[in-house]
Design an enzyme around this catalytic site. Sequence first.
Site, PDB file in Angstrom:
ATOM      1  N   ASP A 196     125.191  89.599 188.542  1.00  0.00           N
ATOM      2  CA  ASP A 196     123.671  89.894 188.734  1.00  0.00           C
ATOM      3  C   ASP A 196     123.435  89.599 190.160  1.00  0.00           C
ATOM      4  O   ASP A 196     122.844  90.115 191.058  1.00  0.00           O
ATOM      5  CB  ASP A 196     122.779  89.454 187.961  1.00  0.00           C
ATOM      6  CG  ASP A 196     123.105  89.613 186.281  1.00  0.00           C
ATOM      7  OD1 ASP A 196     123.390  90.812 185.968  1.00  0.00           O
ATOM      8  OD2 ASP A 196     123.610  88.523 185.623  1.00  0.00           O
ATOM      9  N   ARG A 209     127.912  95.517 171.063  1.00  0.00           N
ATOM     10  CA  ARG A 209     126.897  96.106 170.304  1.00  0.00           C
ATOM     11  C   ARG A 209     127.078  97.517 169.626  1.00  0.00           C
ATOM     12  O   ARG A 209     127.294  98.176 170.580  1.00  0.00           O
ATOM     13  CB  ARG A 209     125.429  95.843 170.817  1.00  0.00           C
ATOM     14  CG  ARG A 209     124.389  96.318 170.020  1.00  0.00           C
ATOM     15  CD  ARG A 209     122.869  95.762 170.360  1.00  0.00           C
ATOM     16  NE  ARG A 209     122.061  95.573 169.713  1.00  0.00           N
ATOM     17  CZ  ARG A 209     120.943  94.604 169.739  1.00  0.00           C
ATOM     18  NH1 ARG A 209     120.915  93.892 170.938  1.00  0.00           N
ATOM     19  NH2 ARG A 209     120.195  94.355 168.858  1.00  0.00           N
ATOM     20  N   VAL A 212     132.519  85.537 179.998  1.00  0.00           N
ATOM     21  CA  VAL A 212     132.096  87.065 180.518  1.00  0.00           C
ATOM     22  C   VAL A 212     131.467  87.599 179.548  1.00  0.00           C
ATOM     23  O   VAL A 212     130.611  88.567 179.621  1.00  0.00           O
ATOM     24  CB  VAL A 212     133.268  87.524 181.200  1.00  0.00           C
ATOM     25  CG1 VAL A 212     132.819  88.908 181.802  1.00  0.00           C
ATOM     26  CG2 VAL A 212     133.816  86.561 182.328  1.00  0.00           C
ATOM     27  N   HIS A 251     121.563  86.197 181.293  1.00  0.00           N
ATOM     28  CA  HIS A 251     122.326  87.351 181.737  1.00  0.00           C
ATOM     29  C   HIS A 251     121.831  88.531 180.652  1.00  0.00           C
ATOM     30  O   HIS A 251     122.518  88.924 179.806  1.00  0.00           O
ATOM     31  CB  HIS A 251     123.774  87.368 181.576  1.00  0.00           C
ATOM     32  CG  HIS A 251     124.623  88.616 182.143  1.00  0.00           C
ATOM     33  ND1 HIS A 251     124.189  88.985 182.896  1.00  0.00           N
ATOM     34  CD2 HIS A 251     125.117  89.120 181.291  1.00  0.00           C
ATOM     35  CE1 HIS A 251     125.094  90.132 183.413  1.00  0.00           C
ATOM     36  NE2 HIS A 251     125.630  90.257 181.890  1.00  0.00           N
ATOM     37  N   ARG A 278     125.001  91.952 192.623  1.00  0.00           N
ATOM     38  CA  ARG A 278     124.353  93.129 192.520  1.00  0.00           C
ATOM     39  C   ARG A 278     122.881  93.060 193.274  1.00  0.00           C
ATOM     40  O   ARG A 278     122.503  93.872 194.191  1.00  0.00           O
ATOM     41  CB  ARG A 278     123.851  93.639 191.180  1.00  0.00           C
ATOM     42  CG  ARG A 278     125.110  94.143 190.416  1.00  0.00           C
ATOM     43  CD  ARG A 278     124.518  94.208 188.805  1.00  0.00           C
ATOM     44  NE  ARG A 278     125.752  95.031 188.180  1.00  0.00           N
ATOM     45  CZ  ARG A 278     125.700  95.066 186.555  1.00  0.00           C
ATOM     46  NH1 ARG A 278     124.941  94.079 186.096  1.00  0.00           N
ATOM     47  NH2 ARG A 278     126.691  95.665 185.858  1.00  0.00           N
ATOM     48  N   ARG A 299     120.519  92.399 166.116  1.00  0.00           N
ATOM     49  CA  ARG A 299     120.722  91.246 166.940  1.00  0.00           C
ATOM     50  C   ARG A 299     121.539  90.147 166.122  1.00  0.00           C
ATOM     51  O   ARG A 299     122.487  89.680 166.886  1.00  0.00           O
ATOM     52  CB  ARG A 299     119.514  90.828 168.000  1.00  0.00           C
ATOM     53  CG  ARG A 299     119.791  89.954 169.099  1.00  0.00           C
ATOM     54  CD  ARG A 299     118.710  89.452 169.605  1.00  0.00           C
ATOM     55  NE  ARG A 299     117.966  88.540 168.992  1.00  0.00           N
ATOM     56  CZ  ARG A 299     117.120  87.560 169.261  1.00  0.00           C
ATOM     57  NH1 ARG A 299     117.083  87.282 170.733  1.00  0.00           N
ATOM     58  NH2 ARG A 299     116.670  86.472 168.525  1.00  0.00           N
TER      59      ARG A 299
END
Lengths: 275, 66
Positions: free
Chosen positions: A158, A91, A128, A186, A161, A97
Amino acid sequence: MTAPTTVTVTGAAGQIGYALLFRIASGAMLGDNPVRLRLLEIPQAVGAAEGTAMELADAAFPLLDSVDVFDDADAAFEGAEVALLVGARPRTAGMERSDLLAANAGIFGPQGRAINDHAADGIRVLVVGNPANTNALIAAAHAPDVPAERFTAMTRLDHNRGLAQLAAKLDVGVGRLRRMTVWGNHSTTQVPDPSHVLLDGEPVGFDAAWLAEHFVPTVANRGAAIIAARGASSAASAASAAIDHVRDWVLGTPEGTGSRWRCRAVANTPCPRGS
Amino acid sequence: MALPSRGEYAVPAGLVSSFPAVSVDGAWRVVEGLESSDAVRSGLAASVAELAAERDAVRALRLLPQ
């Protein structure tokens, strides 16, 4: 000697690719099996990918059978048994979006079609590149001959993490924790959920306020925190999570190594070390 | 890990959502039947709404095969 496994990696010249390829070549992803790497890049990055291929050769990995670089998806996915779709359109400022989704559909639609037409029958795909979930949906929709469940998206970063936060909170090693869960997309709406986590095989409770006010926002916003700290997005940790995802998929989720639900290796393949 | 839903946990089939999963004999299986808190259920519903909106946006742009 076992026949090499063919692994195609897109966005191979990027930061994640640079961290990922050397670990694949070392055997961290597929165990003690030779690997044939096929790298896909956009034409202006092919030179950089060739440089990475030179470094892969210079590392003299005993398990690395070959490295080839392509700028054509049909060629890159020829015979692929594992595909790691890392390259995506990021982005940029002022991008809506719908622009982001459209730009990535222009990447992942054709790649899905190339996988459909050229990959091996047992292809396993991990997306990914973000928005990973919807990119995987787009790729799968363009691959009608491939079972949909062969298209997966990465939330393992995630997950990892979350494990790291829990281990720090409990002051234990991550290897003593199991059954971390992440639900949903995600994105910042993800739901990291430690409510089923076991410590040394025993349930462990977490304070609801700590979960809501610290744990969930820390995990969900970790990507932005990494960018703020290092001036670049997560790369090595993302590559490591991709390795974990594919290793567990191919070799089976081991018990007792921190994050997984139970061990059942594929036929004739032992559980990875640590299980 | 995230894979196309088959309707588990009320996630609409086809959306690529993260679930608890194990890999058995080389294939992912969603772990079903887990009890979730209200916070997890409402969070998942919001995240799934975002996934559906992304899919609908892609579909509206005619970027999915008909």
